[in-house]
Motif scaffolding. Structure first.
Motif, PDB file in Angstrom:
ATOM      1  N   LEU A 173       0.833  -1.210   0.000  1.00  0.00           N
ATOM      2  CA  LEU A 173       0.000   0.000   0.000  1.00  0.00           C
ATOM      3  C   LEU A 173       0.867   1.259   0.000  1.00  0.00           C
ATOM      4  O   LEU A 173       0.494   2.274  -0.593  1.00  0.00           O
ATOM      5  CB  LEU A 173      -0.937   0.001   1.214  1.00  0.00           C
ATOM      6  CG  LEU A 173      -2.071  -1.038   1.190  1.00  0.00           C
ATOM      7  CD1 LEU A 173      -2.846  -1.029   2.504  1.00  0.00           C
ATOM      8  CD2 LEU A 173      -3.007  -0.793   0.008  1.00  0.00           C
ATOM      9  N   ALA A 174       2.036   1.174   0.643  1.00  0.00           N
ATOM     10  CA  ALA A 174       2.924   2.338   0.703  1.00  0.00           C
ATOM     11  C   ALA A 174       3.477   2.701  -0.672  1.00  0.00           C
ATOM     12  O   ALA A 174       3.996   3.800  -0.864  1.00  0.00           O
ATOM     13  CB  ALA A 174       4.073   2.076   1.689  1.00  0.00           C
ATOM     14  N   ALA A 175       3.402   1.756  -1.616  1.00  0.00           N
ATOM     15  CA  ALA A 175       3.915   2.032  -2.964  1.00  0.00           C
ATOM     16  C   ALA A 175       2.797   2.429  -3.920  1.00  0.00           C
ATOM     17  O   ALA A 175       3.018   2.627  -5.114  1.00  0.00           O
ATOM     18  CB  ALA A 175       4.634   0.792  -3.507  1.00  0.00           C
TER      19      ALA A 175
ATOM     20  N   PRO B 247      18.292   2.927   0.270  1.00  0.00           N
ATOM     21  CA  PRO B 247      18.554   4.154  -0.486  1.00  0.00           C
ATOM     22  C   PRO B 247      17.385   4.538  -1.391  1.00  0.00           C
ATOM     23  O   PRO B 247      16.687   3.683  -1.919  1.00  0.00           O
ATOM     24  CB  PRO B 247      19.793   3.805  -1.308  1.00  0.00           C
ATOM     25  CG  PRO B 247      19.826   2.315  -1.358  1.00  0.00           C
ATOM     26  CD  PRO B 247      19.172   1.817  -0.105  1.00  0.00           C
ATOM     27  N   GLU B 248      17.240   5.861  -1.537  1.00  0.00           N
ATOM     28  CA  GLU B 248      16.100   6.379  -2.281  1.00  0.00           C
ATOM     29  C   GLU B 248      16.144   6.023  -3.761  1.00  0.00           C
ATOM     30  O   GLU B 248      15.097   5.917  -4.401  1.00  0.00           O
ATOM     31  CB  GLU B 248      16.059   7.904  -2.100  1.00  0.00           C
ATOM     32  CG  GLU B 248      14.652   8.428  -2.119  1.00  0.00           C
ATOM     33  CD  GLU B 248      14.571   9.875  -1.667  1.00  0.00           C
ATOM     34  OE1 GLU B 248      15.321  10.251  -0.729  1.00  0.00           O
ATOM     35  OE2 GLU B 248      13.763  10.613  -2.253  1.00  0.00           O
TER      36      GLU B 248
ATOM     37  N   PRO C 237      10.769   6.169  -0.358  1.00  0.00           N
ATOM     38  CA  PRO C 237      10.925   6.379   1.086  1.00  0.00           C
ATOM     39  C   PRO C 237       9.762   5.828   1.918  1.00  0.00           C
ATOM     40  O   PRO C 237       9.992   5.281   2.996  1.00  0.00           O
ATOM     41  CB  PRO C 237      11.017   7.901   1.204  1.00  0.00           C
ATOM     42  CG  PRO C 237      11.552   8.348  -0.110  1.00  0.00           C
ATOM     43  CD  PRO C 237      11.015   7.390  -1.127  1.00  0.00           C
ATOM     44  N   ALA C 238       8.536   5.911   1.427  1.00  0.00           N
ATOM     45  CA  ALA C 238       7.398   5.407   2.211  1.00  0.00           C
ATOM     46  C   ALA C 238       7.500   3.889   2.393  1.00  0.00           C
ATOM     47  O   ALA C 238       7.184   3.353   3.456  1.00  0.00           O
ATOM     48  CB  ALA C 238       6.082   5.762   1.520  1.00  0.00           C
TER      49      ALA C 238
ATOM     50  N   ARG D 195      10.362   3.178   4.876  1.00  0.00           N
ATOM     51  CA  ARG D 195       9.931   3.441   6.260  1.00  0.00           C
ATOM     52  C   ARG D 195       9.096   2.284   6.800  1.00  0.00           C
ATOM     53  O   ARG D 195       9.295   1.813   7.902  1.00  0.00           O
ATOM     54  CB  ARG D 195       9.096   4.723   6.311  1.00  0.00           C
ATOM     55  CG  ARG D 195       9.855   5.953   6.770  1.00  0.00           C
ATOM     56  CD  ARG D 195       8.903   7.066   7.204  1.00  0.00           C
ATOM     57  NE  ARG D 195       7.854   7.361   6.233  1.00  0.00           N
ATOM     58  CZ  ARG D 195       8.015   8.126   5.152  1.00  0.00           C
ATOM     59  NH1 ARG D 195       9.202   8.682   4.905  1.00  0.00           N
ATOM     60  NH2 ARG D 195       7.020   8.354   4.323  1.00  0.00           N
ATOM     61  N   GLU D 196       8.154   1.839   5.974  1.00  0.00           N
ATOM     62  CA  GLU D 196       7.262   0.754   6.405  1.00  0.00           C
ATOM     63  C   GLU D 196       8.055  -0.530   6.651  1.00  0.00           C
ATOM     64  O   GLU D 196       7.821  -1.236   7.630  1.00  0.00           O
ATOM     65  CB  GLU D 196       6.195   0.527   5.325  1.00  0.00           C
ATOM     66  CG  GLU D 196       4.997  -0.238   5.788  1.00  0.00           C
ATOM     67  CD  GLU D 196       4.400   0.300   7.073  1.00  0.00           C
ATOM     68  OE1 GLU D 196       3.941   1.450   7.083  1.00  0.00           O
ATOM     69  OE2 GLU D 196       4.406  -0.428   8.086  1.00  0.00           O
ATOM     70  N   LEU D 197       8.993  -0.818   5.755  1.00  0.00           N
ATOM     71  CA  LEU D 197       9.823  -2.017   5.915  1.00  0.00           C
ATOM     72  C   LEU D 197      10.659  -1.941   7.184  1.00  0.00           C
ATOM     73  O   LEU D 197      10.770  -2.915   7.928  1.00  0.00           O
ATOM     74  CB  LEU D 197      10.760  -2.143   4.710  1.00  0.00           C
ATOM     75  CG  LEU D 197      10.451  -3.243   3.718  1.00  0.00           C
ATOM     76  CD1 LEU D 197      11.443  -3.163   2.565  1.00  0.00           C
ATOM     77  CD2 LEU D 197      10.508  -4.608   4.365  1.00  0.00           C
TER      78      LEU D 197
END
Ligand code: PPS
Length: 510
Positions: free
Chosen positions: A206-208, A309-310, A315-316, A319-321
């Protein structure tokens, strides 16, 4: 061959009198897919005729191609309560892990499998509303999903790992090329290949979402099948087709065509340092090209707690991972000592627990053999079955400690491989690490010490079933660490364990 479930009446008294049984988790996942019709044309668990035919030519007895056996094993004690000849007395209620009924099985066939168990085959029908569970609202049936998908091509992606930029770029490309709507199927039957909890995997996908074209995301109970990868891939393809997928994007692992849809093997992409785009490997000069991180490299980032790395991960998602898979020095851990009585396990376990309590870097629960047997396992004997129960209880509690980020230190004899393996599995399913320490001090030395006088008693025949004397100890072959305390001081033994944990990132380096 009787696959049609419609018209199967289940009078109240039949349901009331039917025995209830909770299948294993992988069987429950199969059941869920049968009930949702994701396994169509199958409507139940397979029987001997279909299984024989399947082994012979990959087809059911009626000629339908089908990739894997979908079977249910039931204890003979339960099967004994059924009368296969009588449609009113052959219904078996299948319940979930909490014991709530989810389906009725019309048991039209039973067959032998292994001692104490038999296969049960027949059509299944849902009872109740499908129950609860995290992200339940995302678990839609194939018919519901086909009903909401737009007309035209449907690009399917089975996201059994979080989606990073290389996968997202492949997805965007395929969707654009095909002018297809995107359907993301997230398997939530069991922890993913990298030990990520199903709910965490859903959150990562969902974060992606804002990095994907317009899409529909669905969770489904795809069971994790060991063994034959090709057949497992064929099954996934069939399930995807049932959900309305017309073009399936193969994951980086292999995937075959079949089930009436097209399978796309994506091109290998790399990051182009010149403009920050992901494009075909061959279109980027080597000195500007960065290959996607391997699973092991991603795992390593998470273990150490360095941010992904970005250029590689939105980044979302990163963060979730990081939240779901905290760095090892904060992640739950089970340290499981096993060895003969008198080998030094309790002493070492206590020493390790004391050191962690002194440094304050971790919260610790010590599950000592003798203490557990006074509380958690009070009343259990030293029979093989009771020892197994004892170890599984310890393993279960330890995994719960690990689930919440604590360190559980266990030190039972744990003489059997199978029960130790179960403890390891519990920890894995809780997202915790597991370190098996074999305290391999030989019997002669343990007997020489004989701190409790038990060996002398066993030799004199005063106690029966003493591990090492007249009861077996299966030495582990999967221990992370083996320590023989014959010539080690207490301090050296404890330091060996602490140093191992430090070197592997579970504690601050010593
Ligand atoms: S097991 O096999 O893992 O369930 O055993 P565990 O719970 O660790 O209990 C081992 C302690 O029980 C005492 N004891 C025996 N051990 C082995 N065999 C027999 N028959 C037995 N009877 C009593 C013994 O003191 C063990 O303690 P430790 O700390 O291992 O010396």
């Amino acid at each position: 061959n009787g696959w049609a479930v419609d018209g199967w009446a289940l009078p109240d008294e039949v349901l009331r009198d039917a025995p209830t049984y909770t299948p294993r988790p992988s069987e429950l996942a199969d059941l869920e897919l049968l009930l949702s019709e994701a396994y169509r044309p199958l409507t139940g668990f397979l029987g001997p005729a279909d299984l024989r035919s399947l082994r012979r030519n990959g087809r059911l007895a009626d000629g339908t191609a089908w990739p894997v056996p979908v079977t249910l094993e039931v204890p003979l004690a339960v099967l004994g309560q059924l009368d296969i000849a009588d449609p009113a007395k052959r219904v078996l209620i299948l319940a979930d892990l909490e014991g709530a009924p989810i389906a009725a099985l019309d048991t039209t066939d039973v067959y032998s499998t292994r001692e104490g168990f038999g296969g049960a085959a027949g059509r299944v029908k849902r009872l109740g509303d499908g129950g609860h569970g995290a992200f339940r609202r995302m678990r839609r049936t194939p018919a519901e999903v086909r009903g909401i998908l737009p007309q035209g091509r449907i690009l399917g992606v089975i996201a059994d790992r979080p989606l990073h930029r290389p996968q997202l770029a492949q997805i965007a490309r395929a969707a654009r090329t095909l002018a297809a709507h995107l359907l993301v199927l997230v398997p939530v039957g069991s922890p993913g290949p990298d030990g990520l909890a199903p709910e965490a995997l859903v959150r990562c996908v969902l974060a992606a979402r804002d990095r994907m074209p317009d899409c529909t995301i669905v969770a489904l109970q795809l069971p994790h099948r060991g063994g034959d990868d090709i057949r497992a891939a064929m099954l996934r393809t069939r399930v995807a087709a049932a959900y309305g997928v017309t073009h399936l994007l193969a994951s980086s692992d292999s995937m075959l065509s079949g089930g009436g849809l097209r399978v796309l093997v994506p091109r290998e992409l790399a990051y182009d340092g010149r403009d920050g785009q992901w494009r075909s490997l061959d279109d980027i000069p080597p000195k500007h090209r960065r290959l996607p991180l391997t699973f092991a490299e991603i795992e390593d980032h998470l273990d150490r707690g360095t941010i992904l790395p970005e250029w590689h991960t939105p980044p979302a998602v990163a963060r979730e991972l990081a939240r779901s898979r905290p760095p090892r020095r904060q992640r739950g851990l089970v340290v499981f000592f096993t060895g003969l009585s008198g080998s030094g396990k309790s002493t070492m376990a206590t020493g390790v627990a004391d050191a962690l309590q002194e440094s304050g870097e971790r919260t610790v629960t010590l599950l000592d053999g003798d203490i557990v047997r006074r509380h958690l396992s009070a009343g259990l004997t030293f029979s093989a079955a009771d020892r197994d129960t004892n170890i599984k209880r310890i393993g279960w509690v330890a995994a719960e400690v690990g689930r919440h980020g604590g360190v559980a230190i266990c030190c039972p004899i744990a003489p059997y491989h199978e029960a130790r393996a179960a403890a390891r599995e519990y920890a894995r399913n809780a997202g915790a690490g597991f370190v098996l320490v074999h305290v391999s001090t030989p019997l002669e030395e343990c007997e020489r010490r004989d701190r409790k006088g038990l060996y002398a008693k066993a030799r004199a025949g005063l106690i029966k079933g003493m591990t090492g004397i007249d009861d077996p100890y299966e030495a582990p072959t999967d221990a992370e660490l083996a320590i023989d305390t014959t010539d080690l001081s207490y301090g050296e033994a404890v330091t060996t364990v602490l140093r191992y944990l430090g070197n592997n990132g579970w504690l601050d380096p010593r």
